[in-house]
Scaffold this motif. Structure first.
Motif, PDB file in Angstrom:
ATOM      1  N   ILE A  91       0.842  -1.197   0.000  1.00 57.25           N
ATOM      2  CA  ILE A  91       0.000   0.000   0.000  1.00 57.25           C
ATOM      3  C   ILE A  91       0.881   1.253   0.000  1.00 57.25           C
ATOM      4  CG2 ILE A  91      -1.648   1.333   1.366  1.00 57.25           C
ATOM      5  CD1 ILE A  91      -2.891  -1.264   2.265  1.00 57.25           C
ATOM      6  N   GLU A  92       1.996   1.205   0.761  1.00 56.58           N
ATOM      7  CA  GLU A  92       2.902   2.363   0.804  1.00 56.58           C
ATOM      8  C   GLU A  92       3.452   2.688  -0.582  1.00 56.58           C
ATOM      9  OE1 GLU A  92       2.913  -0.105   2.862  1.00 56.58           O
ATOM     10  OE2 GLU A  92       2.815   0.671   4.906  1.00 56.58           O
ATOM     11  N   ALA A  93       3.733   1.639  -1.378  1.00 54.34           N
ATOM     12  CA  ALA A  93       4.261   1.867  -2.729  1.00 54.34           C
ATOM     13  C   ALA A  93       3.211   2.516  -3.613  1.00 54.34           C
ATOM     14  CB  ALA A  93       4.743   0.553  -3.332  1.00 54.34           C
ATOM     15  N   PHE A  94       1.958   2.065  -3.483  1.00 52.10           N
ATOM     16  CA  PHE A  94       0.869   2.694  -4.237  1.00 52.10           C
ATOM     17  C   PHE A  94       0.726   4.158  -3.838  1.00 52.10           C
ATOM     18  CE2 PHE A  94      -0.774  -1.616  -5.183  1.00 52.10           C
ATOM     19  CZ  PHE A  94      -1.094  -1.450  -6.518  1.00 52.10           C
ATOM     20  N   GLU A  95       0.748   4.427  -2.517  1.00 51.52           N
ATOM     21  CA  GLU A  95       0.580   5.796  -2.040  1.00 51.52           C
ATOM     22  C   GLU A  95       1.728   6.692  -2.523  1.00 51.52           C
ATOM     23  OE1 GLU A  95      -1.907   5.124   2.121  1.00 51.52           O
ATOM     24  OE2 GLU A  95       0.278   5.148   2.161  1.00 51.52           O
ATOM     25  N   ALA A  96       2.944   6.147  -2.531  1.00 51.18           N
ATOM     26  CA  ALA A  96       4.087   6.927  -3.010  1.00 51.18           C
ATOM     27  C   ALA A  96       3.935   7.244  -4.500  1.00 51.18           C
ATOM     28  CB  ALA A  96       5.388   6.159  -2.763  1.00 51.18           C
ATOM     29  N   ALA A  97       3.447   6.279  -5.262  1.00 53.02           N
ATOM     30  CA  ALA A  97       3.228   6.512  -6.694  1.00 53.02           C
ATOM     31  C   ALA A  97       2.162   7.575  -6.918  1.00 53.02           C
ATOM     32  CB  ALA A  97       2.828   5.202  -7.372  1.00 53.02           C
ATOM     33  N   ILE A  98       1.120   7.543  -6.098  1.00 53.34           N
ATOM     34  CA  ILE A  98       0.045   8.531  -6.229  1.00 53.34           C
ATOM     35  C   ILE A  98       0.561   9.923  -5.886  1.00 53.34           C
ATOM     36  CG2 ILE A  98      -2.178   9.258  -5.265  1.00 53.34           C
ATOM     37  CD1 ILE A  98      -2.805   6.232  -4.919  1.00 53.34           C
ATOM     38  N   GLU A  99       1.364  10.027  -4.817  1.00 56.25           N
ATOM     39  CA  GLU A  99       1.927  11.325  -4.441  1.00 56.25           C
ATOM     40  C   GLU A  99       2.838  11.866  -5.533  1.00 56.25           C
ATOM     41  OE1 GLU A  99       1.204  13.147  -1.905  1.00 56.25           O
ATOM     42  OE2 GLU A  99      -0.086  11.732  -0.838  1.00 56.25           O
ATOM     43  N   MET A 100       3.633  10.988  -6.129  1.00 52.28           N
ATOM     44  CA  MET A 100       4.526  11.415  -7.203  1.00 52.28           C
ATOM     45  C   MET A 100       3.719  11.914  -8.400  1.00 52.28           C
ATOM     46  SD  MET A 100       7.394   9.183  -9.288  1.00 52.28           S
ATOM     47  CE  MET A 100       8.190   8.670  -7.770  1.00 52.28           C
ATOM     48  N   THR A 101       2.636  11.232  -8.706  1.00 59.78           N
ATOM     49  CA  THR A 101       1.787  11.644  -9.820  1.00 59.78           C
ATOM     50  C   THR A 101       1.159  13.003  -9.554  1.00 59.78           C
ATOM     51  OG1 THR A 101       1.277   9.328 -10.289  1.00 59.78           O
ATOM     52  CG2 THR A 101      -0.173  10.983 -11.254  1.00 59.78           C
ATOM     53  N   GLU A 102       0.706  13.202  -8.319  1.00 61.67           N
ATOM     54  CA  GLU A 102       0.133  14.500  -7.941  1.00 61.67           C
ATOM     55  C   GLU A 102       1.119  15.643  -8.189  1.00 61.67           C
ATOM     56  OE1 GLU A 102      -3.205  13.967  -4.422  1.00 61.67           O
ATOM     57  OE2 GLU A 102      -1.201  14.645  -3.932  1.00 61.67           O
ATOM     58  N   GLN A 103       2.366  15.434  -7.770  1.00 57.49           N
ATOM     59  CA  GLN A 103       3.361  16.486  -7.909  1.00 57.49           C
ATOM     60  C   GLN A 103       3.653  16.779  -9.374  1.00 57.49           C
ATOM     61  OE1 GLN A 103       4.546  18.268  -5.346  1.00 57.49           O
ATOM     62  NE2 GLN A 103       3.213  17.082  -3.987  1.00 57.49           N
TER      63      GLN A 103
END
Length: 441
Positions: free
Chosen positions: A75-87
């Motif tokens: 889940i942490e990897a998914f969340e990190a990918a989502i945060e990167m996409t947001e930026q």
């Protein structure tokens, strides 16, 4: 991760799709952030209501994140990918919702952002978002050490068999693997250098070249399905016109269907139905195993959720009991002891949250392994079914070249099959007792 996204409206349809538990074995609403509502449907309706104050019609940005098939992603990897996409897209701090889907032993995520900035009442612009998503996807593959798909190395090396939704739907109706159908058309095109050669190559596979309703060139299979030649062969319409120089001489789609129907005897049609229905008769056993596994996994997840909830309540009460009250509480505030205890409670609460999430992640990972093991059996059956239908396709194509008036259709059908090289024998011991042979898609 492969990232696919679109700007859209229609929040009702999107929320139904994301919460669809019929087509997905597990659905979890992971996060709703920045909305007053706490459920997905009302959150997206809230985004729509805010968008009424602007001229923006496509006020939502929907993104899917699909990790490599054989990778276990936390889940942490998914969340990190989502945060990167947001930026990268400039959607940071925008209201969003995250939903996890699981199907066929794989987990992927969907994220929906509201594009409307409530402070300025304007929509966040997303210029060149597809290119930016490709950059993010490439970076995620490199950071996680996954094998980089050729399409992310060079655009020209992307898989030519990627299909649109319409192509997939059409190929599903034809009961064939859409990737194989498209590969077949490409092979026919490459192996022929003239109109006659192309007709012959398609005829060997049971397809008739015809004139489409919109002046395009199409191919009609023995079921009457129509395939646009340029689209499925992966070439330009101009290339098709150069090869088929006199399309007016080709039969129309209706004429081609009529010709096929006249030559396809009722006996041959029965053979096709027998091949397709045989797998349906065997499907309930493995499908029942799949359903029971999904139900058991859902029960396990409900149990661990209840366990975490009960433990969280108990630990919250224990931490609250540590804080002094009354005069002692007032004195502890003055001395600073109260603040230290509160910070300690906050730290322990965060540690408990991480512990619970790690336990849930471990359970999901174990369940995915169980589901992937069952999926191997399902894929074996699908491969066997596809091979059988492909063989039957070739046999029917060979018989269609005959005049269709053979007195014994079954004998002619079998004689045609004998003329081709024999396929390697496969072990079929205990096939009836193996549930891995009991499912078709």
């Amino acid at each position: 991760m492969i990232l696919k996204a679109s700007q859209r409206g229609n929040p009702g349809q999107l929320s139904r799709h994301l919460l669809n538990s019929r087509d997905n074995e597990h659905v979890e609403l992971h996060e709703v952030r920045g909305f007053v509502a706490e459920d997905l449907q009302h959150a997206l309706e809230e985004a729509e209501a805010i968008s009424k104050g602007t001229r923006c019609r496509k006020f939502l940005f929907s993104l899917s994140l699909s990790p490599p098939e054989k990778e276990d992603v936390s889940i942490e990897a998914f969340e990190a990918a989502i945060e990167m996409t947001e930026q990268h897209l400039g959607l940071d701090n925008q209201p969003r919702a995250i939903v996890f889907h699981e199907k066929e032993g794989r987990r992927h995520a969907h994220v929906v952002w509201s594009r409307i900035d409530p402070e300025t009442m304007t929509a966040r612009t997303l210029p060149f978002y597809k290119n930016r998503l490709m950059d993010v996807s490439r970076e995620l593959y490199l950071e996680n050490g996954w094998d980089l798909p050729k399409g992310l190395i060079d655009r020209s090396m992307r898989n030519p068999l990627n299909m649109s939704r319409e192509e997939w739907q059409q190929s599903k109706r034809a009961k064939q693997d859409p990737r194989l159908v498209k590969a077949m058309f490409r092979d026919c095109w490459r192996s022929s250098d003239s109109e006659n050669a192309l007709k012959e190559a398609l005829a060997e596979r049971g397809y008739t070249l015809a004139r489409g309703d919109r002046r395009g060139i199409v191919a009609v299979d023995f079921r009457g399905e129509v395939f646009a030649l340029a689209r499925y062969a992966g070439v330009k319409s101009k290339d098709v016109k150069d090869r088929v120089k006199q399309p007016e001489k080709l039969p129309s789609v209706d004429q081609a269907k009529a010709k096929i129907a006249a030559r396809m005897t009722q006996q041959l049609k029965r053979y096709v139905k027998e091949a397709e229905s045989s797998h349906r008769r065997l499907s309930p056993s493995l499908e029942m195993r799949r359903q029971k596994l999904v139900e058991a996994q859902r029960a396990e997840r409900e149990e661990i959720e209840k366990k975490h909830e009960a433990r969280n309540i108990q630990e919250t009460n224990d931490r609250a009991a540590r804080l002094p009250k009354g005069i002692g509480g007032l004195w502890s505030r003055m001395t600073g002891k109260y603040g230290k205890m509160r910070r300690q409670n906050e730290y322990e609460a965060w540690e408990s949250h991480l512990r619970d999430r790690e336990e849930k992640d471990s359970l999901i990972s174990k369940q995915l392994e169980e589901r992937q093991a069952l999926q191997k059996s399902i894929l074996n059956v699908r491969a066997e079914r596809s091979a059988e239908l492909s063989e039957l396709n070739a046999e029917i194509a060979a018989y269609l070249k005959m005049d269709g008036k053979a007195p014994n259709a079954r004998k002619a059908f079998k004689d045609t099959a004998k003329e081709r090289p024999a396929r390697p024998s496969r072990k079929r011991n205990n096939t009836r007792d193996d549930p891995g042979h009991n499912l078709e898609r």
